[in-house]
Design an enzyme around this catalytic site. Sequence first.
Site, short mmCIF file in Angstrom:
data_model
loop_
_atom_site.label_atom_id
_atom_site.label_comp_id
_atom_site.label_asym_id
_atom_site.label_seq_id
_atom_site.Cartn_x
_atom_site.Cartn_y
_atom_site.Cartn_z
N THR A 37 -4.92 20.48 42.26
CA THR A 37 -3.55 20.34 42.72
C THR A 37 -2.93 19.70 42.57
O THR A 37 -3.22 17.77 42.67
CB THR A 37 -3.91 20.84 44.53
N ASP A 38 -1.26 19.10 42.83
CA ASP A 38 -0.26 18.12 42.78
C ASP A 38 -0.92 17.68 44.04
O ASP A 38 -0.26 16.02 43.52
CB ASP A 38 1.46 18.87 42.50
N GLU A 39 -1.25 17.90 44.87
CA GLU A 39 -1.84 17.01 46.18
C GLU A 39 -2.56 15.73 45.88
O GLU A 39 -2.68 14.48 46.40
CB GLU A 39 -2.36 17.63 47.29
N TYR A 52 -7.62 17.26 52.49
CA TYR A 52 -8.20 17.97 51.74
C TYR A 52 -7.87 17.89 50.26
O TYR A 52 -8.50 17.98 48.91
CB TYR A 52 -6.93 19.50 51.96
N LYS A 92 -10.05 17.22 46.75
CA LYS A 92 -9.74 18.00 45.98
C LYS A 92 -9.75 17.01 44.51
O LYS A 92 -10.51 17.44 43.38
CB LYS A 92 -7.90 18.78 45.79
P1 NAD Z 1 -6.87 30.76 49.88
O1 NAD Z 1 -7.05 29.71 50.86
O2 NAD Z 1 -5.69 32.14 50.17
O3 NAD Z 1 -8.21 31.37 48.95
C1 NAD Z 1 -9.31 30.52 49.62
C2 NAD Z 1 -10.47 31.61 48.90
O4 NAD Z 1 -11.42 30.97 48.49
C3 NAD Z 1 -10.46 32.76 50.19
O5 NAD Z 1 -10.63 33.72 49.39
C4 NAD Z 1 -12.14 32.10 50.55
O6 NAD Z 1 -12.55 33.06 51.67
C5 NAD Z 1 -12.60 31.92 49.49
N1 NAD Z 1 -13.24 30.09 50.00
C6 NAD Z 1 -13.42 29.33 50.84
N2 NAD Z 1 -14.79 28.50 50.66
C7 NAD Z 1 -15.38 29.38 49.78
C8 NAD Z 1 -16.61 28.98 49.18
N3 NAD Z 1 -17.24 28.27 49.95
N4 NAD Z 1 -17.31 29.71 48.52
C9 NAD Z 1 -16.47 31.23 47.85
N5 NAD Z 1 -15.17 31.28 47.99
C10 NAD Z 1 -15.07 30.45 49.50
O7 NAD Z 1 -6.38 29.44 49.18
P2 NAD Z 1 -5.12 29.49 48.12
O8 NAD Z 1 -3.30 28.80 47.85
O9 NAD Z 1 -4.76 30.86 47.07
O10 NAD Z 1 -5.59 28.53 46.26
C11 NAD Z 1 -6.22 29.18 45.81
C12 NAD Z 1 -6.69 27.61 45.40
O11 NAD Z 1 -5.52 27.65 44.28
C13 NAD Z 1 -7.35 26.54 46.15
O12 NAD Z 1 -8.31 25.48 45.29
C14 NAD Z 1 -6.16 25.47 45.84
O13 NAD Z 1 -6.45 24.00 46.42
C15 NAD Z 1 -5.27 25.79 44.66
N6 NAD Z 1 -3.83 25.61 45.17
C16 NAD Z 1 -2.86 26.06 46.01
C17 NAD Z 1 -1.95 25.68 45.80
C18 NAD Z 1 -0.96 27.17 47.72
O14 NAD Z 1 0.15 26.05 47.40
N7 NAD Z 1 -1.84 27.38 47.54
C19 NAD Z 1 -1.31 24.86 45.02
C20 NAD Z 1 -1.65 24.00 43.82
C21 NAD Z 1 -3.53 24.21 44.21
O1 TDX Z 2 4.37 24.43 60.53
C1 TDX Z 2 4.43 23.64 59.88
N1 TDX Z 2 5.54 23.11 59.31
C2 TDX Z 2 5.54 22.41 58.56
O2 TDX Z 2 6.75 21.19 58.37
C3 TDX Z 2 3.48 23.54 58.32
C4 TDX Z 2 2.32 24.98 58.79
C5 TDX Z 2 4.22 23.14 57.37
N2 TDX Z 2 5.11 22.78 57.20
C6 TDX Z 2 5.64 21.32 56.45
C7 TDX Z 2 4.53 20.52 55.36
C8 TDX Z 2 4.57 20.31 54.10
O3 TDX Z 2 5.54 19.20 53.89
O4 TDX Z 2 5.56 22.32 54.96
C9 TDX Z 2 5.67 21.56 54.12
C10 TDX Z 2 4.71 22.40 53.02
O5 TDX Z 2 3.56 22.96 54.20
P1 TDX Z 2 1.77 23.37 54.16
O6 TDX Z 2 2.27 24.86 54.02
O7 TDX Z 2 0.62 23.78 54.80
O8 TDX Z 2 1.24 23.50 52.41
P2 TDX Z 2 1.41 21.40 52.06
O9 TDX Z 2 0.82 20.74 52.75
O10 TDX Z 2 2.21 21.45 51.29
O11 TDX Z 2 0.06 22.25 51.09
C11 TDX Z 2 0.34 23.42 49.90
O12 TDX Z 2 0.42 22.66 48.63
C12 TDX Z 2 -0.59 22.24 48.14
C13 TDX Z 2 -1.20 24.30 49.71
O13 TDX Z 2 -1.46 24.58 51.54
C14 TDX Z 2 -2.11 23.25 49.59
O14 TDX Z 2 -3.38 24.28 48.91
C15 TDX Z 2 -2.26 22.52 47.66
O15 TDX Z 2 -2.89 22.38 47.17
#
Ligand code: NAD
Ligand code: TDX
Length: 340
Positions: A126-128, A150, A154
């Site tokens: 992730t970019d984080e 988190y 990662k």
């Molecule tokens: P999500 O939380 O929607 O899904 C995660 C999935 O992983 C769920 O289905 C959960 O049941 C499964 N899981 C959790 N622990 C597990 C384990 N121990 N074994 C097997 N399965 C397990 O997450 P997402 O937003 O779809 O993110 C997917 C991936 O992309 C993650 O690795 C996250 O770090 C990465 N990512 C997400 C974002 C974002 O903005 N959502 C951005 C960059 C990277």
């Molecule tokens: O209630 C809220 N109010 C608010 O202001 C929530 C849930 C978030 N926020 C802000 C926090 C962040 O600046 O919004 C922004 C986005 O928040 P999230 O959706 O929690 O995302 P972020 O923390 O940026 O992380 C996400 O992007 C990178 C994903 O959850 C991660 O899984 C991914 O790796």
Amino acid sequence: MTILITGGAGFIGSHFARRMVRRHHVVVLDKLTYAGNLENLKDIREDRELSGRFRFYKGDICNQELVDHIMSAENIDTIVNFAAETHVDRSILSASTFIDTDMKGVFVLLEASRRYKIKKFIQISTDEVYGTAHHGAFKETDPLNPSNPYSASKAGGDRLAFAYWKTYKLPIIITRASNNYGPYQHPEKFIPLFITNAIEDLKLPLYGDGKQERDWIHVEDHCAAIDFIIENGQDGEVYNIGGGNEKYNIDTALFILSVLEKDKSMIENVKDREGHDRRYALDCTKLKTLGWLPQINFEEGLRDTIKWYEMNVSWWKQIKNDEFKKYYQTQYNHRFACKN
Ligand code: NAD
Ligand code: TDX
């Protein structure tokens, strides 16, 4: 390809499974935590043709025996590891499962990849992991500086995957995407929380001054990029995947309210997230040079996403259940109580 998609019942993993099952055999391994949802895969499982190329296993990526069994029984040649605990705010409340899944889980998958001589392993990072971008945009070669449990876990998975390429020459590629949005995203995350709260006439809890910046990428663009990287990426490399849509949170919140024709007074500035990263920004020259660019316009993609949440109320109402309400109280009551 016979591709193991871990975390395939989550938000991004389910979109990726839907894309890949059209052309490949797909096996999903998912623990079905609170974030996993079989409804996200319903259309594949109910499609006569697609379901023939699809298998689902409920289980933990930390379970070595189960992972080994799947590798041999299903003849896996490619792994894309989406499985993770993913919500920053939950990691601040309790980090333990983040360490297990996002670090130890990656180790178990990497070890299995060594034993079963995998052809390609994509670690979804992730970019984080870069931390806050004070100015400019992060390149893949910039140092990692994660700010919360988190992103730190990662970063651990990210670097462990790299070490397995460097040490054992496993065919590993690491991707670092920016914030995803789109259908099927769990309503704990910013965009779906704000859309569903607005539909339910609940307050929108904006952290701090709302001037944090996030670069948004549509989930379909993210999945297309991963597909492209499997075909064209170089082993041992890291690829940033950004949407090129840097927005202040407050502007995204106002856009959602305007599309839903709701009043901006629904936004409430609440206590900020601890250790909150102010800004994320990615330099994606490397992926662009390889030949890939995002296609989906942010405003159009967000309008479609809002429409999807309006059309799929039963999907998110089932998730915003009593357990979610309990979580919401723990996470938000004190934030509303001491406003910014
Ligand atoms: P999500 O939380 O929607 O899904 C995660 C999935 O992983 C769920 O289905 C959960 O049941 C499964 N899981 C959790 N622990 C597990 C384990 N121990 N074994 C097997 N399965 C397990 O997450 P997402 O937003 O779809 O993110 C997917 C991936 O992309 C993650 O690795 C996250 O770090 C990465 N990512 C997400 C974002 C974002 O903005 N959502 C951005 C960059 C990277
Ligand atoms: O209630 C809220 N109010 C608010 O202001 C929530 C849930 C978030 N926020 C802000 C926090 C962040 O600046 O919004 C922004 C986005 O928040 P999230 O959706 O929690 O995302 P972020 O923390 O940026 O992380 C996400 O992007 C990178 C994903 O959850 C991660 O899984 C991914 O790796």
